[in-house]
Write an enzyme that holds these catalytic residues in place. Structure first.
Site, PDB file in Angstrom:
ATOM      1  N   CYS A   1      -5.205   5.644  -3.528  1.00 28.87           N
ATOM      2  CA  CYS A   1      -4.444   4.392  -3.590  1.00 28.87           C
ATOM      3  C   CYS A   1      -3.075   4.708  -4.168  1.00 28.87           C
ATOM      4  O   CYS A   1      -2.980   5.137  -5.330  1.00 28.87           O
ATOM      5  CB  CYS A   1      -5.169   3.355  -4.446  1.00 28.87           C
ATOM      6  SG  CYS A   1      -4.273   1.798  -4.619  1.00 28.87           S
TER       7      CYS A   1
ATOM      8  N   HIS B   1      -3.208  -4.499 -10.538  1.00 28.18           N
ATOM      9  CA  HIS B   1      -4.028  -3.342 -10.898  1.00 28.18           C
ATOM     10  C   HIS B   1      -4.494  -3.454 -12.340  1.00 28.18           C
ATOM     11  O   HIS B   1      -3.742  -3.885 -13.220  1.00 28.18           O
ATOM     12  CB  HIS B   1      -3.232  -2.039 -10.750  1.00 28.18           C
ATOM     13  CG  HIS B   1      -2.855  -1.738  -9.342  1.00 28.18           C
ATOM     14  ND1 HIS B   1      -3.668  -1.023  -8.491  1.00 28.18           N
ATOM     15  CD2 HIS B   1      -1.750  -2.069  -8.625  1.00 28.18           C
ATOM     16  CE1 HIS B   1      -3.082  -0.926  -7.314  1.00 28.18           C
ATOM     17  NE2 HIS B   1      -1.916  -1.551  -7.364  1.00 28.18           N
TER      18      HIS B   1
ATOM     19  N   GLU C   1     -10.677  -0.752  -4.505  1.00 24.53           N
ATOM     20  CA  GLU C   1      -9.597  -1.573  -3.970  1.00 24.53           C
ATOM     21  C   GLU C   1     -10.085  -2.964  -3.595  1.00 24.53           C
ATOM     22  O   GLU C   1     -11.136  -3.120  -2.967  1.00 24.53           O
ATOM     23  CB  GLU C   1      -8.963  -0.895  -2.751  1.00 24.53           C
ATOM     24  CG  GLU C   1      -8.155   0.339  -3.121  1.00 24.53           C
ATOM     25  CD  GLU C   1      -7.112   0.675  -2.072  1.00 24.53           C
ATOM     26  OE1 GLU C   1      -6.348  -0.235  -1.677  1.00 24.53           O
ATOM     27  OE2 GLU C   1      -7.055   1.850  -1.661  1.00 24.53           O
TER      28      GLU C   1
ATOM     29  N   GLY D   1      -1.988   2.155  -6.805  1.00 30.89           N
ATOM     30  CA  GLY D   1      -2.880   2.382  -7.946  1.00 30.89           C
ATOM     31  C   GLY D   1      -2.490   3.629  -8.722  1.00 30.89           C
ATOM     32  O   GLY D   1      -2.582   3.660  -9.961  1.00 30.89           O
TER      33      GLY D   1
ATOM     34  N   CYS E   1       0.858  -1.181   0.000  1.00 31.97           N
ATOM     35  CA  CYS E   1       0.000   0.000   0.000  1.00 31.97           C
ATOM     36  C   CYS E   1       0.893   1.230   0.000  1.00 31.97           C
ATOM     37  O   CYS E   1       1.634   1.461   0.958  1.00 31.97           O
ATOM     38  CB  CYS E   1      -0.931   0.010   1.214  1.00 31.97           C
ATOM     39  SG  CYS E   1      -1.935   1.507   1.348  1.00 31.97           S
TER      40      CYS E   1
END
Length: 291
Positions: free
Chosen positions: A234, A176, A225, A237, A78
């Site tokens: 994110c 992703h 997510e 992301g 993350c």
């Protein structure tokens, strides 16, 4: 296992919020963690957050980030969370260094901390911004993973709810799928997000970024997510989005990714094939909870 009183810190990066716990101080049974994470993450009956992150000692880096989604499943990485871990360890005097390394799911990231003067820490300063070397993007479909032919999955079709979209798939340590579209603000993400997340093309589910290109250096992004739902930001992301933008010829190598919770600065150093993410880290509050 007896009930335990735990000190926690609620933090966020661009609104992507987690409950942070010092794993060296509080050792919880592994089989109890999923239930504890779900309880703490609940925004009505718990502290509330996109998940829980335990900050542990490490033999291979300065610290380990043990990340859990709000639904009690483990996650690999993350970007917003790792910036907050950096702020936590500095602000709580677990390190004096402004250049640290953090490992998560076997992946080591290197971070540079920016501080300001503050009377709230023993240092007399606190972290306000963090630059993270997020490593190299993974584009090989089997390693993302995504079911796709060829060496990459760039601008390939995916059918969801009877409509065909074009996706570009990237892993930044977690999967992703980036979807380019107009008017992301008007997207009914609650309706469509789960079908992307659980699509048969993604063996381990996926995070999905819905992206609107503004110009060569700016994009708007909303994210669904895996294991959490829509979040305000994110980090991984945003990195995947920048890579997808460049691969599709839509932006330059430096991109400001505008999220519901703020803006992240992403740069793809093409020569070194490294992604750098810069963004804020904020402490919301601290407290005690019985688990």
């Amino acid at each position: 296992m007896e009930k335990m009183n735990i000190r926690f810190t609620k933090m966020h990066g661009c609104g992507n919020d987690y409950v942070y716990i010092n794993g060296a101080e509080y050792k919880l049974d592994a089989d109890k963690k999923p239930d504890i994470v779900r309880a703490l993450s609940d925004r009505h009956f718990g502290i509330g957050g996109d998940g829980v992150i335990f900050i542990n000692p490490s033999d291979v880096a300065d610290f380990e980030m043990e990340m859990w989604n709000a639904d009690g499943t483990r996650a690999e990485m993350c970007g917003n969370g790792i910036r907050c871990v950096a702020k936590y360890v500095f602000d709580h005097s677990l390190t004096d260094s402004k250049n640290i390394s953090i490992v998560s799911a076997g992946m080591i990231k290197y971070l540079v901390l920016t501080t300001e003067k503050s009377d709230r820490t023993a240092h007399g300063e606190e972290v306000v911004k963090v630059r993270v070397n997020m490593g190299s993007p993974i584009l090989v479909p089997a390693e993302i993973p995504v079911v796709a032919e060829g060496d990459t999955a760039i601008n390939v079709p995916i059918e969801v709810q009877g409509n065909e979209y074009k996706m570009t798939c990237v892993s930044m340590g977690n999967p992703h799928a980036v979807i380019f579209m107009k008017d992301v603000a008007g997207l009914d993400i609650e309706k469509i997000g789960p079908d992307f997340e659980n699509h048969k093309l993604f063996p381990k589910r996926t995070n999905t970024e819905f992206v609107e290109v503004i110009d060569r250096n700016n994009v708007n992004m909303r994210v669904w997510e895996r294991g959490t739902g829509e979040t305000l930001a994110c980090g991984t992301g945003s990195c995947a989005t920048a890579v997808a933008c460049v691969l599709n010829g839509l932006t330059d190598d430096k991109v400001n990714v505008h999220l519901l919770g703020g803006t992240l600065e992403i740069e793809w150093d093409r020569k070194e094939n490294l992604i750098y993410m810069t963004g804020p880290a904020t402490t919301v509050f601290e407290g005690d909870v019985i688990v």
